[in-house]
Write an enzyme that holds these catalytic residues in place. Structure first.
Site, PDB file in Angstrom:
ATOM      1  N   HIS A 105       0.800  -1.231   0.000  1.00 52.34           N
ATOM      2  CA  HIS A 105       0.000   0.000   0.000  1.00 52.34           C
ATOM      3  C   HIS A 105       0.835   1.285   0.000  1.00 52.34           C
ATOM      4  CE1 HIS A 105      -3.536  -2.339   0.071  1.00 52.34           C
ATOM      5  NE2 HIS A 105      -3.721  -2.448   1.366  1.00 52.34           N
ATOM      6  N   HIS A 175      -9.808   1.818  -0.177  1.00 55.06           N
ATOM      7  CA  HIS A 175      -9.814   0.670   0.728  1.00 55.06           C
ATOM      8  C   HIS A 175     -11.016   0.715   1.676  1.00 55.06           C
ATOM      9  CE1 HIS A 175      -8.204  -2.574   3.170  1.00 55.06           C
ATOM     10  NE2 HIS A 175      -7.134  -2.664   2.403  1.00 55.06           N
ATOM     11  N   GLU A 312     -11.512  -3.826  -3.742  1.00 52.74           N
ATOM     12  CA  GLU A 312     -10.522  -2.829  -4.147  1.00 52.74           C
ATOM     13  C   GLU A 312     -10.207  -2.999  -5.637  1.00 52.74           C
ATOM     14  OE1 GLU A 312      -7.197  -3.069  -1.118  1.00 52.74           O
ATOM     15  OE2 GLU A 312      -8.599  -4.599  -0.396  1.00 52.74           O
TER      16      GLU A 312
END
Length: 347
Positions: A105, A175, A312
């Site tokens: 991420h 997210h 996602e």
């Protein structure tokens, strides 16, 4: 015109604000920390508003929680194996912030931990921007990002745009953790999920794709017809065992680059259904397998494992290292332009 309200202050004194978007019976709260979706109220079958997003009432849990709750994620969402990739013959080293081996991420301070700038705010839409300098978190190129949230009476659209002055990799997502029975209602295992995908990318024990494109047929990963999330999640199947449930990339059918339906979910309790459309080549379906130990959520809700699920929209995990996967390379001067749509109905 949407007027922001204060939502807290960062340790360096930067203020964080909350914006509210409205359209018909839908209301959406967005905070500038992480560009995070903080709430999304949708009417149930009786017309009663239900907040279908997990989130927090104050800034501090967003800063310390580490689960990217509702946040915009980049410069590369999901994982990069070995915390490195090679582009144009040069190897770039990134933070190994996932199991001490892989990159997750966007790194130690990814876009989910930055305060975004509100460029334009209206009753129905909010445009947020962010600049990521060359070398930040190890990535090449000065990257400028704009994300527009637009709320209509049908649902929420997220439009992503990015440009770089050097070749780089780019993979942006949101997210959000959804619970269509209400964020404070408990586990999502009795809600239904449908993924319009014939194939997925199996992963190794650290959730890095093996490189295989595997058919879902004959496995618990086959969610092509509406299936309760809990129906197969506990089966003795290696992919589910090693991830603690669903946490994989599916390859939606249809042409990437075109806005097409990729997933549907529903709650029999509220009657709320959600359809997801995307232009991106993949989608990570994650069932909140590691939410235990989260700070208390909105209204003191005791969030725990599997209290929310994520869809996602994305390029495949580890795609910078996989030539066979769709390319996530953003060339200098080109525009990363992708869209995700979350449509709601109740009945």
């Amino acid at each position: 015109m949407s007027s922001p309200i204060p939502f807290g202050v960062m340790p360096d004194g930067t203020p964080v604000e909350r914006y509210t978007l409205t359209a018909g019976d839908l209301r959406c709260g967005v905070i500038t920390f992480g560009g995070s979706l903080q709430s999304l109220q949708v009417p149930d079958r009786t017309g009663k508003p239900v907040d279908v997003l997990l989130g927090f009432d104050t800034l501090e849990p967003y800063r310390t929680h580490g689960k990217s709750m509702g946040a915009l994620v980049g410069r590369f969402a999901n994982r990069i194996g070995g915390a490195k990739f090679t582009l144009n013959g040069k190897t770039y080293h990134l933070a190994a912030n996932n199991n001490g081996v892989n990159h997750l991420h966007g790194g130690l301070v990814g876009f989910n931990k930055r305060v975004w700038t509100a460029e334009a705010a209206g009753d129905h839409s909010l445009t947020l921007s962010l600049s990521s300098p060359d070398g930040e978190e190890g990535y090449p190129g000065n990257l400028t990002v704009r994300v527009t949230y637009t709320l209509t009476e049908e649902g929420l659209t997220i439009a992503y745009q990015a440009q770089s002055d050097q070749d780089t990799v780019c993979n942006l997502t949101n997210h959000a953790y959804f619970n269509l029975s209400g964020h404070d209602s408990g586990p999502v295992l009795d809600q239904t999920i449908q993924l319009l995908a014939d194939h997925y990318t199996p992963s190794d024990p650290l959730s890095i794709p093996t490189g295989e494109i595997a058919p879902v047929a004959g496995t618990p990963m086959d969610l092509r017809v509406p299936t309760t999330i809990g129906a197969h999640i506990g089966e003795d199947f290696s992919q589910l065992r090693q991830a603690g449930g669903y946490d994989h990339n599916w390859i939606p059918n249809g042409q990437a680059g075109t806005l097409r339906p990729i997933a549907r979910a529903a709650s029999a309790v509220t009657g709320i259904s959600m359809e997801v459309l995307s232009t991106l080549p993949g989608v990570q379906f994650y069932t909140g397998n590691y939410l235990q130990g989260s700070p208390a959520g909105k209204g003191g809700a005791p969030y725990a494992n599997r209290w929310g699920f994520c869809l996602e929209t994305q390029f495949f995990p580890d795609s910078p290292n996989r030539e066979a996967f769709p390319s996530c390379v953003l060339r200098a001067g080109e525009v990363f332009s992708h869209k995700a749509v979350f449509r709601f109905s109740a009945g």
